[in-house]
Write a protein that holds these residues in place. Structure first.
Motif, PDB file in Angstrom:
ATOM      1  N   ASN A  70       1.050  -1.156   0.079  1.00  0.00           N
ATOM      2  CA  ASN A  70       0.225  -0.013  -0.354  1.00  0.00           C
ATOM      3  C   ASN A  70       1.323   0.816   0.208  1.00  0.00           C
ATOM      4  N   GLN A  71       2.004   1.387  -0.307  1.00  0.00           N
ATOM      5  CA  GLN A  71       3.000   2.241   0.158  1.00  0.00           C
ATOM      6  C   GLN A  71       3.837   2.102  -0.998  1.00  0.00           C
ATOM      7  N   THR A  72       3.736   2.373  -2.265  1.00  0.00           N
ATOM      8  CA  THR A  72       4.676   1.939  -3.577  1.00  0.00           C
ATOM      9  C   THR A  72       5.813   2.715  -3.827  1.00  0.00           C
ATOM     10  N   GLY A  73       5.352   3.996  -3.054  1.00  0.00           N
ATOM     11  CA  GLY A  73       6.774   4.814  -3.298  1.00  0.00           C
ATOM     12  C   GLY A  73       7.499   5.214  -2.198  1.00  0.00           C
ATOM     13  N   ALA A  74       6.836   4.631  -1.173  1.00  0.00           N
ATOM     14  CA  ALA A  74       7.662   4.487   0.002  1.00  0.00           C
ATOM     15  C   ALA A  74       9.346   4.205   0.027  1.00  0.00           C
ATOM     16  N   LEU A  75      10.046   4.930   0.243  1.00  0.00           N
ATOM     17  CA  LEU A  75      11.108   4.569  -0.089  1.00  0.00           C
ATOM     18  C   LEU A  75      12.108   3.190   0.997  1.00  0.00           C
ATOM     19  N   MET A  76      11.800   3.650   2.822  1.00  0.00           N
ATOM     20  CA  MET A  76      11.806   2.938   3.266  1.00  0.00           C
ATOM     21  C   MET A  76      11.673   0.919   3.647  1.00  0.00           C
ATOM     22  N   PRO A  77      10.693   0.183   2.704  1.00  0.00           N
ATOM     23  CA  PRO A  77       9.628  -0.884   2.741  1.00  0.00           C
ATOM     24  C   PRO A  77      11.309  -1.475   1.293  1.00  0.00           C
ATOM     25  N   TYR A  78      11.556  -0.326   0.797  1.00  0.00           N
ATOM     26  CA  TYR A  78      12.257  -0.723  -1.011  1.00  0.00           C
ATOM     27  C   TYR A  78      13.521  -1.213  -0.394  1.00  0.00           C
ATOM     28  N   ILE A  79      14.398  -0.279   0.609  1.00  0.00           N
ATOM     29  CA  ILE A  79      15.221  -0.140   0.615  1.00  0.00           C
ATOM     30  C   ILE A  79      15.777  -1.082   1.905  1.00  0.00           C
ATOM     31  N   ILE A  80      15.076  -1.852   2.796  1.00  0.00           N
ATOM     32  CA  ILE A  80      14.229  -2.934   3.822  1.00  0.00           C
ATOM     33  C   ILE A  80      14.922  -3.799   3.106  1.00  0.00           C
ATOM     34  N   GLN A  81      13.239  -4.334   2.064  1.00  0.00           N
ATOM     35  CA  GLN A  81      13.209  -5.981   1.697  1.00  0.00           C
ATOM     36  C   GLN A  81      14.700  -5.476   0.837  1.00  0.00           C
ATOM     37  N   SER A  82      15.586  -4.340  -0.112  1.00  0.00           N
ATOM     38  CA  SER A  82      15.497  -4.843  -1.501  1.00  0.00           C
ATOM     39  C   SER A  82      17.135  -5.450  -0.473  1.00  0.00           C
ATOM     40  N   VAL A  83      17.108  -4.175   0.574  1.00  0.00           N
ATOM     41  CA  VAL A  83      19.333  -5.467   1.269  1.00  0.00           C
ATOM     42  C   VAL A  83      18.996  -6.397   1.883  1.00  0.00           C
ATOM     43  N   LEU A  84      17.855  -6.425   2.291  1.00  0.00           N
ATOM     44  CA  LEU A  84      18.224  -7.147   3.680  1.00  0.00           C
ATOM     45  C   LEU A  84      17.687  -9.223   3.042  1.00  0.00           C
ATOM     46  N   LEU A  85      17.200  -9.495   2.342  1.00  0.00           N
ATOM     47  CA  LEU A  85      16.928 -10.298   1.195  1.00  0.00           C
ATOM     48  C   LEU A  85      17.971 -11.259   0.131  1.00  0.00           C
ATOM     49  N   LEU A  86      18.615  -9.534  -0.003  1.00  0.00           N
ATOM     50  CA  LEU A  86      19.401  -9.660  -1.054  1.00  0.00           C
ATOM     51  C   LEU A  86      20.852 -10.148  -0.388  1.00  0.00           C
ATOM     52  N   VAL A  87      21.222 -10.020   1.233  1.00  0.00           N
ATOM     53  CA  VAL A  87      22.331 -10.804   2.046  1.00  0.00           C
ATOM     54  C   VAL A  87      22.150 -11.781   2.646  1.00  0.00           C
ATOM     55  N   ALA A  88      20.894 -12.060   2.756  1.00  0.00           N
ATOM     56  CA  ALA A  88      20.346 -13.103   3.481  1.00  0.00           C
ATOM     57  C   ALA A  88      21.149 -14.275   3.678  1.00  0.00           C
ATOM     58  N   PRO A  89      21.050 -14.484   2.264  1.00  0.00           N
ATOM     59  CA  PRO A  89      22.416 -16.049   2.158  1.00  0.00           C
ATOM     60  C   PRO A  89      23.809 -16.094   2.854  1.00  0.00           C
ATOM     61  N   ALA A  90      24.041 -14.845   2.292  1.00  0.00           N
ATOM     62  CA  ALA A  90      25.488 -14.552   2.841  1.00  0.00           C
ATOM     63  C   ALA A  90      25.728 -14.718   4.092  1.00  0.00           C
ATOM     64  N   LEU A  91      24.677 -15.145   4.751  1.00  0.00           N
ATOM     65  CA  LEU A  91      24.962 -15.429   6.363  1.00  0.00           C
ATOM     66  C   LEU A  91      25.002 -16.391   6.555  1.00  0.00           C
ATOM     67  N   PHE A  92      23.688 -17.049   5.612  1.00  0.00           N
ATOM     68  CA  PHE A  92      23.272 -18.611   6.669  1.00  0.00           C
ATOM     69  C   PHE A  92      24.932 -19.145   5.239  1.00  0.00           C
ATOM     70  N   ALA A  93      25.670 -18.746   4.237  1.00  0.00           N
ATOM     71  CA  ALA A  93      26.641 -19.257   4.013  1.00  0.00           C
ATOM     72  C   ALA A  93      27.595 -19.075   4.972  1.00  0.00           C
ATOM     73  N   ALA A  94      27.882 -19.137   5.861  1.00  0.00           N
ATOM     74  CA  ALA A  94      28.746 -17.981   6.807  1.00  0.00           C
ATOM     75  C   ALA A  94      28.552 -19.084   8.029  1.00  0.00           C
ATOM     76  N   SER A  95      27.861 -19.616   7.982  1.00  0.00           N
ATOM     77  CA  SER A  95      28.040 -21.468   8.685  1.00  0.00           C
ATOM     78  C   SER A  95      27.834 -22.117   8.256  1.00  0.00           C
ATOM     79  N   ILE A  96      26.989 -22.216   7.078  1.00  0.00           N
ATOM     80  CA  ILE A  96      27.633 -23.454   6.322  1.00  0.00           C
ATOM     81  C   ILE A  96      29.580 -23.869   6.269  1.00  0.00           C
ATOM     82  N   TYR A  97      29.998 -23.191   6.060  1.00  0.00           N
ATOM     83  CA  TYR A  97      31.619 -22.859   5.636  1.00  0.00           C
ATOM     84  C   TYR A  97      31.741 -23.459   6.819  1.00  0.00           C
ATOM     85  N   MET A  98      31.657 -22.614   8.152  1.00  0.00           N
ATOM     86  CA  MET A  98      31.766 -23.065   9.914  1.00  0.00           C
ATOM     87  C   MET A  98      32.117 -24.953   9.861  1.00  0.00           C
ATOM     88  N   THR A  99      30.235 -25.298   9.381  1.00  0.00           N
ATOM     89  CA  THR A  99      29.911 -26.467   9.343  1.00  0.00           C
ATOM     90  C   THR A  99      31.378 -27.458   8.944  1.00  0.00           C
TER      91      THR A  99
END
Length: 279
Positions: A70-99
């Motif tokens: 309901n707020q496609t013109g709002a910057l903050m929700p777009y930034i949050i989802q863009s950044v967090l969904l993009l980098v989350a797998p990198a955090l998964f990978a860190a634990s995978i490497y340590m395993t």
């Protein structure tokens, strides 16, 4: 009726994000987050902290997509989802490497690793951090209309770093596995340490993250008007579903029983009632 809105004359979204799809996956990742933090604290497997944080990123990312309906013109929700969904797998990978490092030390297979075990985790995690930083920086540029193309190129570079590191990781894991099968160590016969099933899990989640990373590369290389960025279903099929599968697999085959043997001893012992055991 909800309409697509612009932000200072620039359209952040190429479609109206689905509140239903976003809500479903936010709920599923909320469950995954609770489950992984329970596993983390009940088994005290601290190498899995990055994985649990990655679950939080996925949860917040899809919650932000839900709110953006309901707020496609709002910057903050777009930034949050863009950044967090993009980098989350990198955090998964860190634990995978340590395993992988835990598995090698658990079965005393250090001599079978093509990368010295003391450096193995460091090398992969450093590469992972580099990928994380580059992707985060690129995502920041993408929210600015004038720098969107530059941001996309930076993100693609970060994704390529992630793909290369995963490729090297799979090669390292495979060579170690083949050598262990040919010349098993005494510690590898310990039936209470599920190192084989954990190793197979690492193969599976690595392939899933690799597929997701390749999709993201295709998405950004295709440009703002390419099919992936203009059709929302692609991000759910090739990102959300795959990452949910990763959280499920890692939870089921949690590496808490794969305990590194003490450096000063060649013998491996496992106390299933210890603080490191399964709950």
């Amino acid at each position: 009726m909800t309409q697509l809105e612009s932000h200072n004359g620039y359209y952040l979204w190429k479609y109206i994000p689905s509140s239903a799809a976003g809500g479903i996956f936010a709920t599923l990742f909320a469950i995954a987050t609770i489950a992984h933090f329970y596993r983390l604290f009940s088994t005290r497997t601290w190498s899995c902290i990055p994985f649990a944080i990655g679950c939080i990123f996925e949860l917040i990312g899809y919650a932000a997509r839900t709110s953006a309906h309901n707020q496609t013109g709002a910057l903050m929700p777009y930034i949050i989802q863009s950044v967090l969904l993009l980098v989350a797998p990198a955090l998964f990978a860190a634990s995978i490497y340590m395993t992988l490092g835990r598995i090698i030390r658990c079965v005393r297979g250090e001599k079978y690793s093509i990368i010295r075990v003391n450096w193995l985790t460091k090398i992969f995690v450093i590469g992972d951090v580099l990928s994380f930083v580059v992707q985060s920086g690129g995502a920041g540029f993408m929210v600015e209309g004038d720098n969107a193309t530059t941001g996309q190129n930076i993100v693609v570079g970060g994704l390529f770093v992630q793909i290369i590191m995963f490729g090297l990781f799979v090669v390292t894991t495979t060579i170690f596995h083949l050598r262990m099968r040919r010349y098993p160590t005494t510690e590898s016969y310990n039936v209470e340490a599920p190192w084989k099933s954990t190793l197979h899990m690492l193969y599976g989640v690595s392939v899933l993250i690799m597929i997701r990373s390749i999709f993201r590369v295709v998405e950004y290389v295709s440009g703002q008007n390419g099919y992936p960025l203009t059709h929302e279903w692609t991000v759910y099929i090739f990102d959300a579903v795959l990452m949910l599968m990763v959280t499920g697999a890692f939870y089921y085959w949690y590496p808490s029983k794969v305990i590194p043997a003490p450096p000063e001893s060649a013998a491996y012992s496992l106390n299933t009632n210890s603080k490191y055991g399964e709950p």
